[in-house]
Design an enzyme around this catalytic site. Structure first.
Site, mmCIF file in Angstrom:
data_model
loop_
_atom_site.group_PDB
_atom_site.id
_atom_site.type_symbol
_atom_site.label_atom_id
_atom_site.label_comp_id
_atom_site.label_asym_id
_atom_site.label_seq_id
_atom_site.Cartn_x
_atom_site.Cartn_y
_atom_site.Cartn_z
ATOM 1 N N LYS A 223 0.818 -1.234 0.000
ATOM 2 C CA LYS A 223 0.000 0.000 0.000
ATOM 3 C C LYS A 223 0.845 1.274 0.000
ATOM 4 C CE LYS A 223 -4.130 -2.044 1.982
ATOM 5 N NZ LYS A 223 -3.598 -3.275 2.606
ATOM 6 N N ARG A 224 1.681 1.413 -1.007
ATOM 7 C CA ARG A 224 2.527 2.598 -1.092
ATOM 8 C C ARG A 224 1.832 3.721 -1.849
ATOM 9 N NH1 ARG A 224 7.290 0.602 1.559
ATOM 10 N NH2 ARG A 224 6.080 -0.929 2.686
#
Ligand SMILES: O=c1ccn([C@@H]2O[C@H](COP(=O)(O)O)[C@@H](O)[C@H]2O)c(=O)[nH]1
Length: 337
Positions: free
Chosen positions: A112-113
């Site tokens: 989840k960047r």
């Protein structure tokens, strides 16, 4: 997305096993069994608990992977569980991804960047690897210099990563470029499964659409140039199993976007809830279960605190495999109509 789609076809199983170990999900005798081995490897006594848990997580993950590798197409390690242990945990994350890839599984790194373009370019090295010819330059966001002798080291061993769209197009483009160059994929958060997700995602925009619908349209656009043999792009969407109506509507709205569907099992999502997120051929989505599979041993009724570590790991394997088979069979009935 072609490799994932073909792995799903080969296993006839649109499900992914989430590798989200926590201390509570690993039998305590397994953790205890590594005390002596780890004691000599740490520099300070304070490092011992994290180092011991990290080794136990790897053994636990390897047990799960061996138990399901012939029946599922993919695994989804959740990096937060590993980062919680510091560097030893991050090592185990990469070792887990590598081991899963060696067993022929598609590895979906739930990282989840999301950040401004130049920083997103650095995060995109999860996909492009490190070295000359590794795609985008971490510092500038420009194309990396390729002197003709490209050497790429891939420390992460991921086939795809999850990405947060909150920063908009320049936060996504480096991931799309890196995925395209490396024949990999990304999954962008669109309608997440968690209880608070509606606080932002369900807000109305001036034109009457919801925020998550606008993100969905962006995701279709971000992937438009990357469609593969099966009609789906490299830019997938995360759509929670806990939102069956919105998921069904998104399926129609996003015809070229493959869905990663978390929220099944432990969060309450059912096969009926996810059925509408598949296309008319029973494709277009993969459903994740993490705690429901890796924690199945705790609900087996067979666990006994006096078991040996080896027996506990056997129970973990047997229970995870059965839970994965049950999920596969339920999805086959609901989805392959
Ligand atoms: O909307 C989202 C996005 C990601 N997740 C992740 O999936 C797993 C779910 O774990 P379970 O144990 O099957 O509930 C976990 O890694 C989440 O971070 C999600 O649940 N919802």
């Amino acid at each position: 997305m072609d490799r994932l789609i073909e792995a799903i076809e080969n296993t006839q199983n649109p499900s992914v096993v989430g590798l989200d170990p926590t201390e509570a999900l690993v039998p305590p005798q397994v953790v205890a069994s590594f005390a002596d081995e780890v004691r000599d490897s740490v520099e300070t006594p304070e490092e011992l608990p994290a180092a011991q848990l990290a080794v136990a997580y790897f053994e636990f993950n390897r047990t799960i992977i061996d138990a399901v590798a012939d029946i599922v197409p993919a695994v989804k390690p959740q990096i937060a569980m590993y980062e919680a242990l510091g560097p030893a945990g991050v090592d185990v994350y990469t070792m887990t991804c590598e081991y899963a890839a060696q067993q022929g599984l598609y590895v979906l790194g739930d990282v989840k960047r999301g950040d401004i373009g130049s920083t997103a370019a650095a995060y995109a090295h999860h996909l492009s690897g490190v070295g000359t010819g590794a795609g985008v330059d971490a510092a500038t966001g420009d194309d990396a210099a390729d002197n003709g002798e490209s050497v790429v080291f891939d420390p992460w061993h991921e086939d795809a990563v999850t990405v947060n769209p909150y920063l908009g197009t320049d936060g996504i483009t480096p991931f799309v470029e890196a995925a395209t160059a490396a024949d990999k994929d990304i999954f962008v958060l669109v309608r997440t499964s968690n209880p608070s997700s509606s606080e932002l995602q369900m807000l109305d925009l001036a034109d009457g659409t919801k925020v998550y619908e606008h993100v969905a349209d962006l995701v279709e656009g971000w992937g438009a140039e990357t469609r593969g043999r099966h009609g789906y792009s490299r830019v997938g969407a995360v759509v929670g199993a806990t939102h069956p109506e919105e998921g069904r509507a998104l399926r129609a709205r996003m015809p070229h976007t493959f869905f990663l569907v978390p929220g099944y099992g432990a969060q309450g999502g059912t096969v009926q809830d996810v059925a509408g997120m598949f296309d008319e051929r029973g494709g277009g989505a993969i459903v994740n279960s993490s705690r429901g599979i890796i924690g199945a041993w705790r609900k087996s009724g067979k666990y006994d605190a006096s078991m040996s570590a080896d027996d506990a790991l056997d129970l973990v394997a047997e229970s995870a495999r059965q839970a994965a088979l049950d999920m596969r069979d339920a999805l086959r009935v609901a989805v392959y109509r």
